[in-house]
Design a protein around this motif. Structure first.
Motif, PDB file in Angstrom:
ATOM      1  N   PRO A 134     -39.857 -53.154  22.746  1.00 42.61           N
ATOM      2  CA  PRO A 134     -39.320 -54.208  21.993  1.00 42.61           C
ATOM      3  C   PRO A 134     -39.970 -55.413  22.150  1.00 42.61           C
ATOM      4  CG  PRO A 134     -37.848 -52.568  22.918  1.00 42.61           C
ATOM      5  CD  PRO A 134     -38.983 -52.165  23.524  1.00 42.61           C
ATOM      6  N   ASP A 135     -40.637 -56.023  23.556  1.00 44.82           N
ATOM      7  CA  ASP A 135     -41.216 -57.052  23.655  1.00 44.82           C
ATOM      8  C   ASP A 135     -42.512 -57.176  22.855  1.00 44.82           C
ATOM      9  OD1 ASP A 135     -39.190 -57.571  25.251  1.00 44.82           O
ATOM     10  OD2 ASP A 135     -40.508 -57.158  27.284  1.00 44.82           O
ATOM     11  N   CYS A 136     -43.265 -56.056  22.784  1.00 46.33           N
ATOM     12  CA  CYS A 136     -44.478 -56.071  21.915  1.00 46.33           C
ATOM     13  C   CYS A 136     -44.139 -56.126  20.309  1.00 46.33           C
ATOM     14  CB  CYS A 136     -45.321 -55.045  22.100  1.00 46.33           C
ATOM     15  SG  CYS A 136     -46.059 -54.756  23.638  1.00 46.33           S
ATOM     16  N   ALA A 137     -43.081 -55.596  19.936  1.00 44.94           N
ATOM     17  CA  ALA A 137     -42.467 -55.735  18.537  1.00 44.94           C
ATOM     18  C   ALA A 137     -42.159 -57.065  18.218  1.00 44.94           C
ATOM     19  CB  ALA A 137     -41.535 -54.791  18.434  1.00 44.94           C
ATOM     20  N   LEU A 138     -41.542 -57.804  19.109  1.00 44.82           N
ATOM     21  CA  LEU A 138     -41.067 -59.086  19.025  1.00 44.82           C
ATOM     22  C   LEU A 138     -42.352 -60.056  18.983  1.00 44.82           C
ATOM     23  CD1 LEU A 138     -38.745 -61.348  19.275  1.00 44.82           C
ATOM     24  CD2 LEU A 138     -39.383 -61.711  21.863  1.00 44.82           C
ATOM     25  N   VAL A 139     -43.294 -60.089  19.406  1.00 39.87           N
ATOM     26  CA  VAL A 139     -44.487 -60.720  19.572  1.00 39.87           C
ATOM     27  C   VAL A 139     -45.201 -60.558  18.293  1.00 39.87           C
ATOM     28  CG1 VAL A 139     -47.157 -61.046  20.358  1.00 39.87           C
ATOM     29  CG2 VAL A 139     -44.819 -60.970  22.084  1.00 39.87           C
ATOM     30  N   ARG A 140     -45.238 -59.119  17.664  1.00 43.58           N
ATOM     31  CA  ARG A 140     -45.872 -59.017  16.656  1.00 43.58           C
ATOM     32  C   ARG A 140     -45.078 -59.494  15.370  1.00 43.58           C
ATOM     33  NH1 ARG A 140     -50.149 -55.630  16.476  1.00 43.58           N
ATOM     34  NH2 ARG A 140     -50.460 -54.170  18.285  1.00 43.58           N
ATOM     35  N   ARG A 141     -43.708 -59.615  15.315  1.00 41.47           N
ATOM     36  CA  ARG A 141     -42.978 -60.202  14.286  1.00 41.47           C
ATOM     37  C   ARG A 141     -43.506 -61.724  14.381  1.00 41.47           C
ATOM     38  NH1 ARG A 141     -38.952 -57.060  16.457  1.00 41.47           N
ATOM     39  NH2 ARG A 141     -37.636 -58.926  17.411  1.00 41.47           N
ATOM     40  N   GLY A 142     -43.388 -62.246  15.406  1.00 43.10           N
ATOM     41  CA  GLY A 142     -43.656 -63.804  15.521  1.00 43.10           C
ATOM     42  C   GLY A 142     -45.322 -63.932  14.899  1.00 43.10           C
ATOM     43  N   TYR A 143     -46.319 -63.134  15.049  1.00 46.34           N
ATOM     44  CA  TYR A 143     -47.338 -63.236  14.317  1.00 46.34           C
ATOM     45  C   TYR A 143     -47.367 -63.296  12.821  1.00 46.34           C
ATOM     46  CZ  TYR A 143     -50.949 -63.251  18.199  1.00 46.34           C
ATOM     47  OH  TYR A 143     -51.581 -63.565  19.468  1.00 46.34           O
ATOM     48  N   THR A 144     -46.456 -62.236  12.380  1.00 45.82           N
ATOM     49  CA  THR A 144     -46.424 -62.061  11.085  1.00 45.82           C
ATOM     50  C   THR A 144     -45.612 -63.162  10.271  1.00 45.82           C
ATOM     51  OG1 THR A 144     -46.296 -59.735  11.293  1.00 45.82           O
ATOM     52  CG2 THR A 144     -45.265 -60.462   9.333  1.00 45.82           C
ATOM     53  N   ALA A 145     -44.490 -63.623  11.381  1.00 46.73           N
ATOM     54  CA  ALA A 145     -43.964 -64.995  10.749  1.00 46.73           C
ATOM     55  C   ALA A 145     -45.049 -66.118  10.575  1.00 46.73           C
ATOM     56  CB  ALA A 145     -42.764 -65.407  11.369  1.00 46.73           C
ATOM     57  N   PHE A 146     -45.693 -66.390  11.703  1.00 48.23           N
ATOM     58  CA  PHE A 146     -46.578 -67.444  11.713  1.00 48.23           C
ATOM     59  C   PHE A 146     -47.676 -67.523  10.613  1.00 48.23           C
ATOM     60  CE2 PHE A 146     -50.625 -69.337  12.843  1.00 48.23           C
ATOM     61  CZ  PHE A 146     -50.307 -70.712  13.399  1.00 48.23           C
ATOM     62  N   VAL A 147     -48.377 -66.250  10.311  1.00 50.73           N
ATOM     63  CA  VAL A 147     -49.337 -66.219   9.244  1.00 50.73           C
ATOM     64  C   VAL A 147     -48.625 -66.351   8.031  1.00 50.73           C
ATOM     65  CG1 VAL A 147     -50.610 -64.576   8.446  1.00 50.73           C
ATOM     66  CG2 VAL A 147     -50.817 -64.669  10.859  1.00 50.73           C
ATOM     67  N   ALA A 148     -47.361 -65.987   7.562  1.00 51.82           N
ATOM     68  CA  ALA A 148     -46.682 -66.063   6.469  1.00 51.82           C
ATOM     69  C   ALA A 148     -46.100 -67.396   6.304  1.00 51.82           C
ATOM     70  CB  ALA A 148     -45.617 -65.140   6.397  1.00 51.82           C
ATOM     71  N   GLY A 149     -46.259 -68.395   7.472  1.00 53.58           N
ATOM     72  CA  GLY A 149     -45.546 -69.810   7.401  1.00 53.58           C
ATOM     73  C   GLY A 149     -44.029 -69.695   7.130  1.00 53.58           C
ATOM     74  N   ASP A 150     -43.433 -68.418   7.859  1.00 49.73           N
ATOM     75  CA  ASP A 150     -42.008 -68.455   7.983  1.00 49.73           C
ATOM     76  C   ASP A 150     -41.452 -68.945   9.237  1.00 49.73           C
ATOM     77  OD1 ASP A 150     -39.453 -67.341   7.753  1.00 49.73           O
ATOM     78  OD2 ASP A 150     -39.740 -65.393   7.472  1.00 49.73           O
TER      79      ASP A 150
END
Length: 131
Positions: A5-21
């Protein structure tokens, strides 16, 4: 094998950053989180608090006119609240471009990011780009 779950959280952060979300990205941090940026340039320093971190991310977008691209190389967790991520960042700023490998060391408590330490492959190149 499922991702921690901690790695998944970081990946969600990357996805949001790249999308400008920024709304989703903001939800991943504690109110008192700190982001440590190395170097001696306009973005370096200790960004303390969720709002300061979001301001830092917005400034990256502004300074690069939205050209920042991130390619994740690896996300590694220890199962005890620490995650290391490695990525390649590419961006343009004025007449200057950069392509640089970076690493982020996350501390996660209660499913939220409390601290990020950023490391870069070439601190001099990073300083020159952001000056």
């Amino acid at each position: 094998m499922s991702e921690h779950p901690d790695c998944a959280l970081v990946r969600r952060g990357y996805t949001a950053f790249v999308a400008g979300d920024m709304d989703t990205l903001s939800e991943l941090f504690t109110a008192d989180a700190v982001y440590h940026v190395p170097g001696n340039h306009i973005l370096s320093g200790h960004h303390k608090g969720r709002e300061a971190i979001m301001g830092h991310f917005r400034r990256i977008g502004e300074e690069t006119a939205g050209t920042m691209q991130i390619q994740i190389d690896a996300v590694l967790g220890d199962g005890r609240g620490h995650v290391m991520s490695f990525h390649t960042a590419r961006a343009d700023r004025g007449d200057r471009g950069i392509e640089i490998r970076e690493g982020l060391f996350f501390t996660i408590v209660g499913g939220k990011v409390t601290d990020i330490d950023e490391c870069v492959e070439d601190i001099d190149e990073m300083n020159a780009f952001w000056r």
